[in-house]
Design an enzyme around this catalytic site. Structure first.
Site, mmCIF file in Angstrom:
data_model
loop_
_atom_site.group_PDB
_atom_site.id
_atom_site.type_symbol
_atom_site.label_atom_id
_atom_site.label_comp_id
_atom_site.label_asym_id
_atom_site.label_seq_id
_atom_site.Cartn_x
_atom_site.Cartn_y
_atom_site.Cartn_z
ATOM 1 N N LYS A 90 0.859 -1.183 0.000
ATOM 2 C CA LYS A 90 0.000 0.000 0.000
ATOM 3 C C LYS A 90 0.888 1.224 0.000
ATOM 4 O O LYS A 90 1.845 1.310 0.773
ATOM 5 C CB LYS A 90 -0.874 -0.015 1.271
ATOM 6 N N GLN A 111 7.205 4.165 3.873
ATOM 7 C CA GLN A 111 5.813 3.690 3.908
ATOM 8 C C GLN A 111 5.677 2.382 4.691
ATOM 9 O O GLN A 111 4.665 2.149 5.350
ATOM 10 C CB GLN A 111 5.325 3.486 2.460
ATOM 11 N N LYS A 126 5.392 2.194 -3.188
ATOM 12 C CA LYS A 126 5.225 3.545 -3.723
ATOM 13 C C LYS A 126 5.451 3.463 -5.227
ATOM 14 O O LYS A 126 6.168 2.576 -5.710
ATOM 15 C CB LYS A 126 6.253 4.495 -3.098
ATOM 16 N N GLY A 165 -3.184 8.332 -4.038
ATOM 17 C CA GLY A 165 -2.573 9.551 -4.581
ATOM 18 C C GLY A 165 -1.329 9.960 -3.809
ATOM 19 O O GLY A 165 -1.003 9.413 -2.762
ATOM 20 N N ASP A 166 -0.642 10.928 -4.331
ATOM 21 C CA ASP A 166 0.491 11.606 -3.667
ATOM 22 C C ASP A 166 0.694 12.894 -4.458
ATOM 23 O O ASP A 166 -0.250 13.353 -5.136
ATOM 24 C CB ASP A 166 1.749 10.706 -3.667
ATOM 25 N N ASN A 240 -2.810 19.066 -1.090
ATOM 26 C CA ASN A 240 -3.763 18.294 -0.288
ATOM 27 C C ASN A 240 -3.442 18.325 1.209
ATOM 28 O O ASN A 240 -4.291 18.666 2.034
ATOM 29 C CB ASN A 240 -3.794 16.844 -0.814
ATOM 30 N N SER A 378 -7.176 5.359 4.023
ATOM 31 C CA SER A 378 -7.165 4.489 2.832
ATOM 32 C C SER A 378 -7.445 3.043 3.247
ATOM 33 O O SER A 378 -8.181 2.319 2.572
ATOM 34 C CB SER A 378 -5.811 4.544 2.129
HETATM 35 P P1 NDP Z 1 0.171 18.040 -3.614
HETATM 36 O O1 NDP Z 1 0.669 17.790 -4.981
HETATM 37 O O2 NDP Z 1 -1.279 18.164 -3.365
HETATM 38 O O3 NDP Z 1 0.869 19.376 -3.020
HETATM 39 C C1 NDP Z 1 2.249 19.514 -2.969
HETATM 40 C C2 NDP Z 1 2.582 20.920 -2.504
HETATM 41 O O4 NDP Z 1 3.976 21.037 -2.324
HETATM 42 C C3 NDP Z 1 2.181 21.996 -3.495
HETATM 43 O O5 NDP Z 1 1.832 23.151 -2.785
HETATM 44 C C4 NDP Z 1 3.468 22.221 -4.271
HETATM 45 O O6 NDP Z 1 3.575 23.500 -4.877
HETATM 46 C C5 NDP Z 1 4.473 22.093 -3.151
HETATM 47 N N1 NDP Z 1 5.785 21.710 -3.663
HETATM 48 C C6 NDP Z 1 6.085 20.651 -4.450
HETATM 49 N N2 NDP Z 1 7.388 20.618 -4.717
HETATM 50 C C7 NDP Z 1 7.913 21.689 -4.069
HETATM 51 C C8 NDP Z 1 9.219 22.213 -3.942
HETATM 52 N N3 NDP Z 1 10.261 21.611 -4.541
HETATM 53 N N4 NDP Z 1 9.400 23.332 -3.189
HETATM 54 C C9 NDP Z 1 8.350 23.938 -2.574
HETATM 55 N N5 NDP Z 1 7.088 23.474 -2.655
HETATM 56 C C10 NDP Z 1 6.884 22.378 -3.391
HETATM 57 O O7 NDP Z 1 0.811 16.891 -2.709
HETATM 58 P P2 NDP Z 1 0.357 16.387 -1.276
HETATM 59 O O8 NDP Z 1 -0.130 17.525 -0.474
HETATM 60 O O9 NDP Z 1 -0.484 15.205 -1.461
HETATM 61 O O10 NDP Z 1 1.742 15.870 -0.690
HETATM 62 C C11 NDP Z 1 2.634 16.728 0.019
HETATM 63 C C12 NDP Z 1 3.616 15.883 0.820
HETATM 64 O O11 NDP Z 1 2.870 15.056 1.749
HETATM 65 C C13 NDP Z 1 4.458 14.910 0.014
HETATM 66 O O12 NDP Z 1 5.714 14.754 0.663
HETATM 67 C C14 NDP Z 1 3.693 13.596 0.107
HETATM 68 O O13 NDP Z 1 4.506 12.470 -0.116
HETATM 69 C C15 NDP Z 1 3.230 13.677 1.551
HETATM 70 N N6 NDP Z 1 2.081 12.837 1.904
HETATM 71 C C16 NDP Z 1 0.895 12.945 1.212
HETATM 72 C C17 NDP Z 1 -0.177 12.148 1.577
HETATM 73 C C18 NDP Z 1 -1.524 12.304 0.922
HETATM 74 O O14 NDP Z 1 -2.491 11.671 1.415
HETATM 75 N N7 NDP Z 1 -1.682 13.100 -0.111
HETATM 76 C C19 NDP Z 1 -0.076 11.134 2.640
HETATM 77 C C20 NDP Z 1 1.177 11.188 3.370
HETATM 78 C C21 NDP Z 1 2.211 11.993 2.979
HETATM 79 P P3 NDP Z 1 2.889 23.810 -6.311
HETATM 80 O O15 NDP Z 1 1.441 24.032 -6.017
HETATM 81 O O16 NDP Z 1 3.608 25.021 -6.783
HETATM 82 O O17 NDP Z 1 3.123 22.600 -7.155
#
Ligand code: NDP
Length: 446
Positions: A90, A111, A126, A165-166, A240, A378
């Site tokens: 997962k 994970q 992943k 998603g991620d 997210n 999930s």
């Molecule tokens: P999203 O794609 O929804 O959002 C990512 C955010 O991070 C956006 O605001 C993006 O900016 C910003 N970002 C991406 N790359 C960079 C960078 N190099 N420098 C600065 N800002 C950056 O992803 P999620 O919110 O889903 O995921 C965010 C983190 O949380 C990741 O590490 C992910 O692995 C982790 N995570 C997510 C889960 C989930 O359920 N979604 C579960 C557990 C962990 P912009 O809008 O400009 O692209």
């Protein structure tokens, strides 16, 4: 064969020289586990560490698709199935140009521990592709997702491997991926989570990671007799995880002084209002505008190219991406009086930054514990799909809060150093490791 920690890490780095993020994730875990491993030889004797850092299976595949101009594009797709000792694989799918094998191995490795902490029977994986959905039309994203899933279908299934998603994979992408999976398998199963409400998704899955981070923070603060209300919180990211963490923080009375994206930081010294939060959510829907566009709103300023870590805050919540908070940032936070850092993203802090937080004995919540709420819900989506029923929002939120409390409790049990300090890094790593390692020992050398 026994080694010192540095020899062990050196050997691993030589073996996969081009995977720095993976080395970083393994070093963080082994650094905190090593004293325990040296006292408990059965893990070395049974090759548990060697097996934990080698994926059970890795699939790399071509993803050919046609863009809106009729040009053929080719991306690289991956699925890293790291460990299934305690349950089906997962873990999310990431679509971002920075995706490569090293990034996905680090995420899959994290994970495994995270999923073990959730209390649910979930192994770790992943996947993703070096595809950037930003600026692509809906039609292009659909064709890409269909091409990606055409191959991935062979490797996943509700009892085998269940992606979600991620970064870059939100509700739109999950919809297209699930549609193609159904077409390919002629079935309707829960081989993907994060699905839409109308086709098997769970209530609160979208919110779960961000809400869970705040529930975990509440538990951490509680150990020092504090609460969320009135705390000044610097959040990074505006996707997210960040959006829903901020939503819950506002509900609980915190003052959120920032959100950020890949272009810079939106700073709100008096605290982000609900309307401003809604403006961020609207901006990031679909084509994902830049926060720069909101720099003009009252009470806010946009700091181009800056992270939020030089701002004054009580709590820092990195919720964007890996290695977004380095040693200089950590010093800035500590100098400004920050007392609590909680990771919403996966591995947002460098190992140097983590060392500084641990030396300063502030509250530091590592991502594998703090952001486990997403994968936990999930898991609840899989349960609801298997039972062909649907729990209401309160039932899910109660379960999520229970799970975050259990994870916190596990960290305290394994990480309490003395009356005044809980080492959450050690606690999360030890609790996650023990569960997976015991299952591996019981099942023999496979
Ligand atoms: P999203 O794609 O929804 O959002 C990512 C955010 O991070 C956006 O605001 C993006 O900016 C910003 N970002 C991406 N790359 C960079 C960078 N190099 N420098 C600065 N800002 C950056 O992803 P999620 O919110 O889903 O995921 C965010 C983190 O949380 C990741 O590490 C992910 O692995 C982790 N995570 C997510 C889960 C989930 O359920 N979604 C579960 C557990 C962990 P912009 O809008 O400009 O692209």
């Amino acid at each position: 064969m026994r080694h010192s920690l540095s020899d062990y890490l050196k050997k691993m780095q030589e073996r996969d020289a081009d995977q720095p993020e993976f080395h970083q994730a393994v070093a963080e875990v082994l650094d905190s586990l090593w004293p325990f491993l040296e006292e408990t030889p059965q893990y070395f004797e049974n090759g548990i560490i060697d097996r934990l850092i080698e994926p059970e299976r890795t699939v790399i595949f071509r993803v050919p698709w046609v863009d809106d101009d009729g040009e053929v594009r080719v991306n690289r797709g991956y699925r890293v199935q790291m460990n299934s000792a305690i349950g089906p694989y997962k873990g999310g799918l990431r679509f971002h140009p920075s995706v490569d094998l090293g990034v996905l191995k680090f995420l899959a490795f994290e994970q495994v521990f995270k999923n073990a902490l959730t209390t649910l029977p979930l192994g770790g994986a992943k996947g993703g592709a070096d595809f950037d959905p930003k600026g692509r039309s809906d039609g292009e994203v659909m064709r890409f997702c269909q091409a990606f899933m055409t191959e991935l279908t062979r490797h996943i299934g509700e009892d085998l491997d269940v992606p979600a998603g991620d970064i870059g994979v939100g509700p739109r992408e999950i919809g297209y991926l699930y549609g193609q999976y159904r077409r390919m398998t002629n079935g309707n199963t829960s081989a993907l989570t994060g699905k839409g409400q109308s086709y098997g998704g769970s209530l609160l899955r979208t919110e779960a990671t961000g809400y869970g981070v705040v529930y975990f923070t509440r538990e951490m603060l509680n150990t020092r007799g504090a609460g969320i209300e009135g705390q000044r919180v610097a959040v990074s990211g505006s996707g997210n995880v960040a959006q829903h963490a901020v939503c819950k923080l506002l509900q609980l009375g915190a003052i959120v002084v920032s959100m950020s994206d890949s272009n810079g930081t939106l700073h709100c010294p008096q605290g982000l209002s609900s309307d401003q939060w809604q403006a961020v959510v609207d901006l990031k829907k679909g084509s994902r505008g830049s926060l720069e566009e909101l720099g003009h709103i009252e009470g806010a300023e946009f700091l181009p190219g800056c992270s939020p870590w030089q701002l004054e805050c009580d709590i820092a919540m990195p919720c964007a991406t890996q290695n977004e908070l380095d040693e200089d940032d950590a010093r800035g936070l500590l100098d400004n009086g920050c007392q609590c850092v909680v990771e919403g993203a996966n591995m947002p802090s460098s190992n140097g930054a983590i060392s500084l937080f641990r030396e300063a004995r502030i509250l530091f919540g590592p991502g594998k514990a703090a952001n486990a709420g997403g994968v936990a819900v999930s898991g609840l989506e899989m349960s609801q799909n298997a039972m062909h029923l649907r729990w209401n929002e309160k039932e899910i939120d109660d379960r999520l809060q229970d799970i975050m409390q259990c994870i916190h409790q596990a960290c305290v049990q394994s990480g309490k150093q003395d009356e005044d300090y809980i080492d959450y890094v050690k606690g999360a790593n030890l609790a996650g490791f023990t569960k997976v390692a015991q299952a591996m020992l019981a099942q023999g050398v496979i």
